[in-house]
Motif scaffolding. Structure first.
Motif, PDB file in Angstrom:
ATOM      1  N   ASP A  10      10.208  37.004  -7.370  1.00 32.14           N
ATOM      2  CA  ASP A  10       9.789  35.670  -6.952  1.00 32.14           C
ATOM      3  C   ASP A  10       8.273  35.516  -6.938  1.00 32.14           C
ATOM      4  O   ASP A  10       7.752  34.415  -7.121  1.00 32.14           O
ATOM      5  N   CYS A  11       7.543  36.621  -6.726  1.00 33.43           N
ATOM      6  CA  CYS A  11       6.073  36.565  -6.721  1.00 33.43           C
ATOM      7  C   CYS A  11       5.464  36.685  -8.112  1.00 33.43           C
ATOM      8  O   CYS A  11       4.256  36.503  -8.283  1.00 33.43           O
ATOM      9  N   SER A  12       6.271  37.004  -9.109  1.00 35.37           N
ATOM     10  CA  SER A  12       5.730  37.198 -10.461  1.00 35.37           C
ATOM     11  C   SER A  12       5.220  35.880 -11.040  1.00 35.37           C
ATOM     12  O   SER A  12       5.798  34.818 -10.809  1.00 35.37           O
ATOM     13  N   ARG A  13       4.117  35.963 -11.795  1.00 35.76           N
ATOM     14  CA  ARG A  13       3.589  34.778 -12.499  1.00 35.76           C
ATOM     15  C   ARG A  13       4.397  34.441 -13.736  1.00 35.76           C
ATOM     16  O   ARG A  13       4.314  33.327 -14.260  1.00 35.76           O
ATOM     17  N   ASP A  14       5.161  35.422 -14.243  1.00 41.52           N
ATOM     18  CA  ASP A  14       6.033  35.154 -15.374  1.00 41.52           C
ATOM     19  C   ASP A  14       7.199  34.288 -14.922  1.00 41.52           C
ATOM     20  O   ASP A  14       7.599  34.312 -13.741  1.00 41.52           O
ATOM     21  N   LEU A  15       7.726  33.503 -15.855  1.00 37.30           N
ATOM     22  CA  LEU A  15       8.894  32.662 -15.574  1.00 37.30           C
ATOM     23  C   LEU A  15      10.149  33.487 -15.835  1.00 37.30           C
ATOM     24  O   LEU A  15      10.348  33.987 -16.956  1.00 37.30           O
ATOM     25  N   ILE A  16      10.997  33.649 -14.793  1.00 36.98           N
ATOM     26  CA  ILE A  16      12.180  34.502 -14.916  1.00 36.98           C
ATOM     27  C   ILE A  16      13.399  33.680 -14.517  1.00 36.98           C
ATOM     28  O   ILE A  16      13.413  33.018 -13.466  1.00 36.98           O
ATOM     29  N   ALA A  17      14.422  33.698 -15.385  1.00 34.78           N
ATOM     30  CA  ALA A  17      15.652  32.956 -15.101  1.00 34.78           C
ATOM     31  C   ALA A  17      16.841  33.696 -15.692  1.00 34.78           C
ATOM     32  O   ALA A  17      16.702  34.441 -16.665  1.00 34.78           O
ATOM     33  N   ALA A  18      18.032  33.484 -15.048  1.00 31.06           N
ATOM     34  CA  ALA A  18      19.278  34.062 -15.547  1.00 31.06           C
ATOM     35  C   ALA A  18      20.299  32.942 -15.698  1.00 31.06           C
ATOM     36  O   ALA A  18      20.324  31.993 -14.894  1.00 31.06           O
ATOM     37  N   LEU A  19      21.145  33.035 -16.753  1.00 30.87           N
ATOM     38  CA  LEU A  19      22.153  32.022 -17.034  1.00 30.87           C
ATOM     39  C   LEU A  19      23.508  32.703 -17.208  1.00 30.87           C
ATOM     40  O   LEU A  19      23.587  33.885 -17.598  1.00 30.87           O
ATOM     41  N   ASP A  20      24.576  31.942 -16.922  1.00 32.89           N
ATOM     42  CA  ASP A  20      25.925  32.480 -17.155  1.00 32.89           C
ATOM     43  C   ASP A  20      26.367  32.127 -18.568  1.00 32.89           C
ATOM     44  O   ASP A  20      25.589  31.599 -19.367  1.00 32.89           O
ATOM     45  N   PHE A  92       2.412  27.535 -25.261  1.00 33.53           N
ATOM     46  CA  PHE A  92       3.015  28.647 -25.993  1.00 33.53           C
ATOM     47  C   PHE A  92       3.442  29.733 -25.009  1.00 33.53           C
ATOM     48  O   PHE A  92       2.713  30.048 -24.046  1.00 33.53           O
ATOM     49  N   PHE A  93       4.647  30.295 -25.262  1.00 36.99           N
ATOM     50  CA  PHE A  93       5.196  31.323 -24.384  1.00 36.99           C
ATOM     51  C   PHE A  93       5.741  32.467 -25.217  1.00 36.99           C
ATOM     52  O   PHE A  93       6.243  32.257 -26.328  1.00 36.99           O
ATOM     53  N   GLU A  94       5.661  33.666 -24.664  1.00 37.74           N
ATOM     54  CA  GLU A  94       6.365  34.826 -25.220  1.00 37.74           C
ATOM     55  C   GLU A  94       7.555  35.099 -24.311  1.00 37.74           C
ATOM     56  O   GLU A  94       7.380  35.294 -23.094  1.00 37.74           O
ATOM     57  N   ALA A  95       8.741  35.100 -24.882  1.00 32.98           N
ATOM     58  CA  ALA A  95       9.968  35.252 -24.097  1.00 32.98           C
ATOM     59  C   ALA A  95      10.734  36.486 -24.541  1.00 32.98           C
ATOM     60  O   ALA A  95      10.860  36.750 -25.740  1.00 32.98           O
ATOM     61  N   HIS A 112      15.990  35.776 -19.209  1.00 37.08           N
ATOM     62  CA  HIS A 112      14.785  35.888 -20.029  1.00 37.08           C
ATOM     63  C   HIS A 112      13.560  35.878 -19.120  1.00 37.08           C
ATOM     64  O   HIS A 112      13.560  35.280 -18.036  1.00 37.08           O
ATOM     65  N   VAL A 113      12.537  36.588 -19.579  1.00 40.42           N
ATOM     66  CA  VAL A 113      11.251  36.654 -18.893  1.00 40.42           C
ATOM     67  C   VAL A 113      10.238  35.995 -19.828  1.00 40.42           C
ATOM     68  O   VAL A 113      10.081  36.420 -20.980  1.00 40.42           O
ATOM     69  N   VAL A 114       9.580  34.960 -19.329  1.00 39.38           N
ATOM     70  CA  VAL A 114       8.717  34.132 -20.169  1.00 39.38           C
ATOM     71  C   VAL A 114       7.282  34.205 -19.662  1.00 39.38           C
ATOM     72  O   VAL A 114       7.032  33.987 -18.465  1.00 39.38           O
ATOM     73  N   ARG A 115       6.361  34.520 -20.547  1.00 42.05           N
ATOM     74  CA  ARG A 115       4.930  34.609 -20.170  1.00 42.05           C
ATOM     75  C   ARG A 115       4.146  33.527 -20.915  1.00 42.05           C
ATOM     76  O   ARG A 115       4.276  33.382 -22.137  1.00 42.05           O
ATOM     77  N   ASP A 116       3.321  32.802 -20.175  1.00 40.81           N
ATOM     78  CA  ASP A 116       2.490  31.746 -20.759  1.00 40.81           C
ATOM     79  C   ASP A 116       1.310  32.387 -21.498  1.00 40.81           C
ATOM     80  O   ASP A 116       0.479  33.066 -20.888  1.00 40.81           O
ATOM     81  N   VAL A 117       1.259  32.194 -22.816  1.00 40.30           N
ATOM     82  CA  VAL A 117       0.165  32.763 -23.635  1.00 40.30           C
ATOM     83  C   VAL A 117      -0.645  31.640 -24.278  1.00 40.30           C
ATOM     84  O   VAL A 117      -1.309  31.854 -25.303  1.00 40.30           O
ATOM     85  N   THR A 118      -0.606  30.445 -23.673  1.00 42.03           N
ATOM     86  CA  THR A 118      -1.314  29.296 -24.255  1.00 42.03           C
ATOM     87  C   THR A 118      -2.800  29.575 -24.394  1.00 42.03           C
ATOM     88  O   THR A 118      -3.408  29.281 -25.441  1.00 42.03           O
TER      89      THR A 118
END
Length: 595
Positions: A10-20, A92-95, A112-118
């Motif tokens: 939850d503290c990570s700056r990366d965007l993290i989400a899980a889907l079914d 732009f993001f690296e996922a 997926h873990v998504v990092r903003d590389v804009t």
């Protein structure tokens, strides 16, 4: 441990989400929730459908279905994502996509873990743009043909954007036509040719004439019937950026990049094409200006050559009739029966003819120097001997003013390698000028000495009219005499110093001038590489001044096509005891020589 991991995620700056398996969110961290409004246009929470969140953006929805489908099939992979922001621009993001499995190994979802590389992509885009501009500047700097310039620009822009084609068009003034003289294409037909703006449709034409860039991500989906030309299909164009260039309210040029498949152009890519059409115009204008300057330079050089040729011809034509006059005057002066009252007149005629001849010779020398035709006959020259000779030649003129001439020959090495006649000409100009510009009762000092660098220095100093500080930097320019008042008082053309400077330069020496101002005299310093005396140079100096030949009975062949000159010279030479035969042509001269 589960709570600790959840807190870290939850503290990570990366965007993290899980889907079914139905692409509904089963987990997302704080960064994902905060960015969801900007990315999807809505706030996302656990239980929301990702596909529903993207329902207003079909392309992004289809892309999400494809990527999550790969992960739910059991594949782990990474992908770069690009999202268009509502306010314009892209992020732009690296996922990294990873399938989630239960204890039995079955895929039950994915994350997926998504990092903003804009910022990184923007910095990279800036760096690449600067490299592109540098390549274009280097590649077009020496070009003068607009078509060649555009060949470089369109190639580099197309490669930079990874486009199928790039073209630059000139728009006809106040008309519907435009021409693409040359384009750069990669595996697609060329677009070079003549077209009409009306083919774009009235709405697009209005935008282009108004200076607004036409951006089409998919020609087939964005153009209504009648709004697009058939040429899009013929040229395999599916996506296009067409940037107009408007100068003083008039559309003058366009640059376009094409893609054979739909393409979501970024704001940076559109801005780059807009920059390039401006740069291209600047490159072409620079080339046109350089061409005009080169044409002006060529015309000026041609005019200068014509002037030099005219002066050479004029000088020759003026010099030719003076020769028989001078010879005849000298011949009459040798007549012992000539009355005294005529002898002074003849002397006056001879002096003035010699003056005119000297001025004409100066003009001839000037044109020879300007055309690089002046040749030196090098030998060992004793500068002290030349100084003594010039001083003797000017004794009468100096005594008539009167002006005192003091000579101090202190150099231990007075020998130089040079053209004896030309060195004498330089010394004559310097010493004669000092005598000429020095008022009565003034003085001229001539001094020589050896410099520490092994060079011979000759200084000619006078107490004459001096040189104005504003004139001093130009004193060795042709026709420079220090002002109109000096010209009126002393006459001449102002060529002697210019010729002397050029002659000294040809000898590898230097000639400088100094003066404290008007009325305070002037000093000219001549410096030449000195020879170290030895047996060879002494013999050379002796050989340079052979004894006068015995005239009586010697036969001379005089070749001269000017009848008056030939007659006067033959009679003058005959008075010295020569047996003279005259030939008026080369053929007759060769025939006479053989006989």
């Amino acid at each position: 441990m589960r709570e600790l991991l959840g807190g870290i995620i939850d503290c990570s700056r990366d965007l993290i989400a899980a889907l079914d398996l139905e692409l509904r969110l089963t987990a997302l961290n704080r960064a994902y929730r905060q960015e969801s409004q900007r990315l999807f246009g809505c706030d996302l929470a656990v239980g929301d459908s990702l596909l529903e969140a993207l329902s207003h953006r079909p392309e992004d929805q289809e892309n999400a279905r494809r990527l999550w489908g790969r992960a739910l099939s059991g594949e782990s992979f990474s992908e770069e994502l690009r999202f268009a922001e509502p306010g314009g621009g892209h992020r732009f993001f690296e996922a990294v996509y990873t399938p989630l499995r239960d204890t039995a190994g079955r895929v039950v979802g994915a994350c997926h873990v998504v990092r903003d590389v804009t910022a990184d992509r923007q910095a990279e885009a800036v760096r690449r743009k600067l490299e592109l501009l540098d390549r274009l500047e280097q590649g077009t700097r020496e070009l003068s043909d607009p078509v060649e310039i555009m060949a470089v620009v369109t190639r580099e822009v197309a490669r930079h954007l990874g486009a199928s084609r790039c073209a630059y068009a000139d728009v006809e003034s106040d008309s519907d036509g435009f021409t693409i003289p040359q384009d750069y294409s990669e595996g697609v037909p060329t677009s070079a040719g003549d077209y009409r703006l009306s083919l774009f449709g009235p709405r697009a034409v209005a935008d282009l004439r108004g200076g607004r860039t036409l951006v089409l991500r998919d020609v087939e989906g964005e153009l209504a019937p009648g709004e697009g030309p058939e040429m899009f299909g013929e040229l395999e164009i599916r996506a296009i950026i067409c940037c107009p260039l408007v100068k003083e309210g008039r559309l003058v040029a366009m640059m376009a990049v094409h893609q054979t498949a739909p393409r979501d152009w970024t704001a940076d890519e559109v801005a780059l094409v807009e920059t390039m059409v401006e740069r291209s115009w600047a490159y072409i204008e620079r080339a046109r200006a350089q061409r005009v300057l080169q044409q002006a330079k060529d015309a000026a050089e041609e005019a200068s050559r014509a002037k030099d040729q005219f002066l050479a011809v004029l000088s020759h034509e003026l010099r030719t009739p003076l020769t028989p006059v001078l010879a005849a005057a000298q011949l009459l002066e040798m007549d012992r029966d000539l009355p005294a009252r005529h002898r002074d007149s003849l002397a006056m005629i001879r002096r003035n003819v010699q003056l005119e001849a000297r001025l004409i010779d100066d003009l001839l020398d000037l044109t020879r120097i300007a055309r690089g035709k002046l040749e030196l006959q090098l030998a060992s020259v004793d500068v002290h001997e030349k100084i003594r000779l010039v001083v003797r030649m000017l004794e009468a003129e100096a005594a008539a003013k009167p002006v005192s001439v003091a000579v101090h020959l202190e150099a231990a090495r007075p020998l130089v390698t040079g053209d004896a006649a030309r060195i004498q000409q330089v010394l004559w100009n310097l010493i004669k000028n000092s005598v000429k510009f020095t008022p009565p009762e003034g003085g001229v000092q001539i001094r020589t000495w050896d410099s520490p660098e092994g060079r011979l220095r000759v200084e000619v100093r006078d107490t004459g009219v001096g040189i104005d500080p504003e004139v001093l930097p130009r004193i060795f320019d042709a026709f420079e005499q220090g002002g109109s008042s000096v010209t009126r008082q002393f006459g001449g053309l102002g060529l002697g110093l210019a010729i002397s400077k050029s002659l000294v330069d040809l000898h590898g020496g230097t000639l400088t001038a100094a003066s404290e101002g008007p009325g305070r005299g002037a000093t000219f310093t001549l410096e030449l590489p000195a020879l170290i005396p030895d047996a060879t140079t002494a013999a050379g100096a002796a050989a340079a001044a052979p004894a006068p030949p015995e005239n009586r009975g010697a036969r001379l062949l005089l070749v001269e096509d000017h009848l008056d000159t030939a007659d006067a010279m033959a009679r003058l030479l005959g008075s010295f005891g020569y047996d003279v035969r005259v030939a008026g042509t080369v053929a007759s001269a060769l025939e006479a020589a053989e006989s």
